[in-house]
Design a protein around this motif. Structure first.
Motif, PDB file in Angstrom:
ATOM      1  N   THR A   1       0.797  -1.146  -0.165  1.00 54.02           N
ATOM      2  CA  THR A   1      -0.114   0.040  -0.057  1.00 54.02           C
ATOM      3  C   THR A   1       0.905   1.385  -0.037  1.00 54.02           C
ATOM      4  N   SER A   2       2.066   1.119   0.607  1.00 56.35           N
ATOM      5  CA  SER A   2       2.857   2.421   0.311  1.00 56.35           C
ATOM      6  C   SER A   2       3.860   2.467  -0.866  1.00 56.35           C
ATOM      7  N   LEU A   3       4.263   3.636  -0.902  1.00 53.79           N
ATOM      8  CA  LEU A   3       5.245   4.350  -2.042  1.00 53.79           C
ATOM      9  C   LEU A   3       6.486   3.602  -1.711  1.00 53.79           C
ATOM     10  N   ASP A   4       7.570   3.094  -2.606  1.00 51.20           N
ATOM     11  CA  ASP A   4       8.745   2.867  -2.487  1.00 51.20           C
ATOM     12  C   ASP A   4       9.575   4.075  -1.908  1.00 51.20           C
ATOM     13  N   GLU A   5       9.914   4.222  -0.779  1.00 49.52           N
ATOM     14  CA  GLU A   5      10.828   5.316  -0.130  1.00 49.52           C
ATOM     15  C   GLU A   5      11.770   5.629  -1.131  1.00 49.52           C
ATOM     16  N   ASN A   6      12.512   4.796  -1.595  1.00 50.23           N
ATOM     17  CA  ASN A   6      13.782   5.196  -2.322  1.00 50.23           C
ATOM     18  C   ASN A   6      13.172   5.738  -3.658  1.00 50.23           C
ATOM     19  N   LYS A   7      12.207   5.417  -4.207  1.00 49.94           N
ATOM     20  CA  LYS A   7      11.992   6.090  -5.452  1.00 49.94           C
ATOM     21  C   LYS A   7      11.085   7.587  -5.059  1.00 49.94           C
ATOM     22  N   LEU A   8      10.324   7.579  -3.791  1.00 52.45           N
ATOM     23  CA  LEU A   8      10.102   8.804  -3.544  1.00 52.45           C
ATOM     24  C   LEU A   8      10.970   9.726  -3.239  1.00 52.45           C
ATOM     25  N   LYS A   9      11.886   9.357  -2.561  1.00 50.79           N
ATOM     26  CA  LYS A   9      13.099  10.175  -2.369  1.00 50.79           C
ATOM     27  C   LYS A   9      13.738  10.681  -3.650  1.00 50.79           C
ATOM     28  N   THR A  10      14.082  10.005  -4.584  1.00 49.28           N
ATOM     29  CA  THR A  10      14.438  10.368  -5.952  1.00 49.28           C
ATOM     30  C   THR A  10      13.678  11.392  -6.622  1.00 49.28           C
ATOM     31  N   VAL A  11      12.485  11.164  -6.469  1.00 49.17           N
ATOM     32  CA  VAL A  11      11.578  12.282  -7.114  1.00 49.17           C
ATOM     33  C   VAL A  11      11.705  13.474  -6.326  1.00 49.17           C
ATOM     34  N   LEU A  12      11.509  13.323  -4.913  1.00 50.02           N
ATOM     35  CA  LEU A  12      11.468  14.844  -4.076  1.00 50.02           C
ATOM     36  C   LEU A  12      12.837  15.403  -4.130  1.00 50.02           C
ATOM     37  N   ASP A  13      13.909  14.713  -4.520  1.00 49.45           N
ATOM     38  CA  ASP A  13      15.136  15.349  -4.393  1.00 49.45           C
ATOM     39  C   ASP A  13      15.295  16.106  -5.842  1.00 49.45           C
ATOM     40  N   GLN A  14      14.393  16.065  -6.734  1.00 48.25           N
ATOM     41  CA  GLN A  14      14.372  16.862  -7.886  1.00 48.25           C
ATOM     42  C   GLN A  14      13.699  18.213  -7.602  1.00 48.25           C
ATOM     43  N   LEU A  15      12.968  18.409  -6.490  1.00 43.19           N
ATOM     44  CA  LEU A  15      12.035  19.485  -6.476  1.00 43.19           C
ATOM     45  C   LEU A  15      12.943  20.258  -5.538  1.00 43.19           C
ATOM     46  N   SER A  16      12.351  21.679  -5.741  1.00 44.56           N
ATOM     47  CA  SER A  16      13.100  22.795  -4.785  1.00 44.56           C
ATOM     48  C   SER A  16      12.597  22.694  -3.409  1.00 44.56           C
ATOM     49  N   ASP A  17      12.982  23.351  -2.528  1.00 45.91           N
ATOM     50  CA  ASP A  17      12.536  23.223  -0.954  1.00 45.91           C
ATOM     51  C   ASP A  17      11.068  23.692  -0.889  1.00 45.91           C
ATOM     52  N   GLN A  18      10.790  24.633  -1.649  1.00 52.57           N
ATOM     53  CA  GLN A  18       9.436  25.339  -1.584  1.00 52.57           C
ATOM     54  C   GLN A  18       8.403  24.251  -2.219  1.00 52.57           C
ATOM     55  N   GLU A  19       8.848  23.784  -3.235  1.00 51.96           N
ATOM     56  CA  GLU A  19       7.920  22.513  -4.030  1.00 51.96           C
ATOM     57  C   GLU A  19       7.782  21.490  -2.983  1.00 51.96           C
ATOM     58  N   LYS A  20       8.685  21.107  -2.180  1.00 53.66           N
ATOM     59  CA  LYS A  20       8.512  19.832  -1.125  1.00 53.66           C
ATOM     60  C   LYS A  20       7.574  20.300  -0.036  1.00 53.66           C
ATOM     61  N   VAL A  21       7.732  21.722   0.201  1.00 46.30           N
ATOM     62  CA  VAL A  21       6.742  22.211   1.099  1.00 46.30           C
ATOM     63  C   VAL A  21       5.237  22.172   0.751  1.00 46.30           C
ATOM     64  N   ILE A  22       5.178  22.469  -0.290  1.00 47.08           N
ATOM     65  CA  ILE A  22       3.963  22.538  -1.272  1.00 47.08           C
ATOM     66  C   ILE A  22       3.050  21.032  -1.045  1.00 47.08           C
ATOM     67  N   VAL A  23       4.107  20.043  -1.434  1.00 44.34           N
ATOM     68  CA  VAL A  23       3.502  18.708  -1.672  1.00 44.34           C
ATOM     69  C   VAL A  23       3.317  18.209  -0.532  1.00 44.34           C
ATOM     70  N   GLU A  24       4.103  18.462   0.402  1.00 45.19           N
ATOM     71  CA  GLU A  24       3.808  17.904   1.944  1.00 45.19           C
ATOM     72  C   GLU A  24       2.516  18.483   2.463  1.00 45.19           C
ATOM     73  N   LYS A  25       2.082  19.757   2.331  1.00 48.43           N
ATOM     74  CA  LYS A  25       1.085  20.282   2.825  1.00 48.43           C
ATOM     75  C   LYS A  25      -0.135  19.876   2.197  1.00 48.43           C
ATOM     76  N   ALA A  26      -0.014  19.844   0.952  1.00 49.84           N
ATOM     77  CA  ALA A  26      -1.202  19.296  -0.068  1.00 49.84           C
ATOM     78  C   ALA A  26      -1.432  17.844   0.611  1.00 49.84           C
ATOM     79  N   LEU A  27      -0.451  17.061   0.607  1.00 45.79           N
ATOM     80  CA  LEU A  27      -0.829  15.640   1.097  1.00 45.79           C
ATOM     81  C   LEU A  27      -1.433  15.668   2.373  1.00 45.79           C
ATOM     82  N   GLU A  28      -0.988  16.518   3.477  1.00 43.62           N
ATOM     83  CA  GLU A  28      -1.461  16.566   4.598  1.00 43.62           C
ATOM     84  C   GLU A  28      -3.010  16.960   4.697  1.00 43.62           C
TER      85      GLU A  28
END
Length: 140
Positions: free
Chosen positions: A102-129
């Motif tokens: 049921t979960s996302l592969d944390e290594n794959k997810l980290k690879t995607v998140l590493d491509q985002l800016s700090d601001q984009e990471k905050v936006i993604v986290e807040k939206a999912l929250e």
């Protein structure tokens, strides 16, 4: 809400899960995964709650629970609030199977998140929250 936005969000969600999930290695049915999710998300689950959640008979739910017990994905315990009742809990093996299914592969997810800016990471986290909080209000 605009129907197109709902369709888009659903499409994005299925893309995210499709590309970032763990490889499926366990032989487990969709209903079994749903039962494990119910046990993880809700406190004090018994066969009655499984039947109600899946809209199946008590006997059918009991058979599903029996198979999960045989696979050692779940264990039975006494309800701490009422010792006369039995509840179903995830075993360590069950927690691992549920995570992989049921979960996302944390290594794959980290690879995607590493491509985002700090601001984009905050936006993604807040939206999912926000979506998570809203979903919890709809669940039961």
């Amino acid at each position: 809400m605009n129907e197109q936005v709902v369709v888009k969000l659903n499409h994005y969600w299925t893309d995210i899960y499709f590309y970032l999930h763990y490889p499926h290695e366990d032989k487990i049915t969709h209903q079994a995964v749903r039962i494990l999710q119910l046990i993880e998300k809700k406190q004090y689950v018994g066969v009655h709650e499984v039947a109600s959640y899946l809209h199946i008979s008590h006997n059918t739910a009991s058979e599903h629970v029996k198979r999960l017990l045989e696979k050692k994905y779940i264990i039975k315990e006494k309800n701490p609030e009422d010792q006369r009742k039995v509840i179903i809990c995830l075993s360590e093996s069950g927690k691992n199977v549920l995570h992989r299914n049921t979960s996302l592969d944390e290594n794959k997810l980290k690879t995607v998140l590493d491509q985002l800016s700090d601001q984009e990471k905050v936006i993604v986290e807040k939206a999912l929250e926000l979506l998570s909080q809203g979903a919890k209000k709809c669940m039961f």
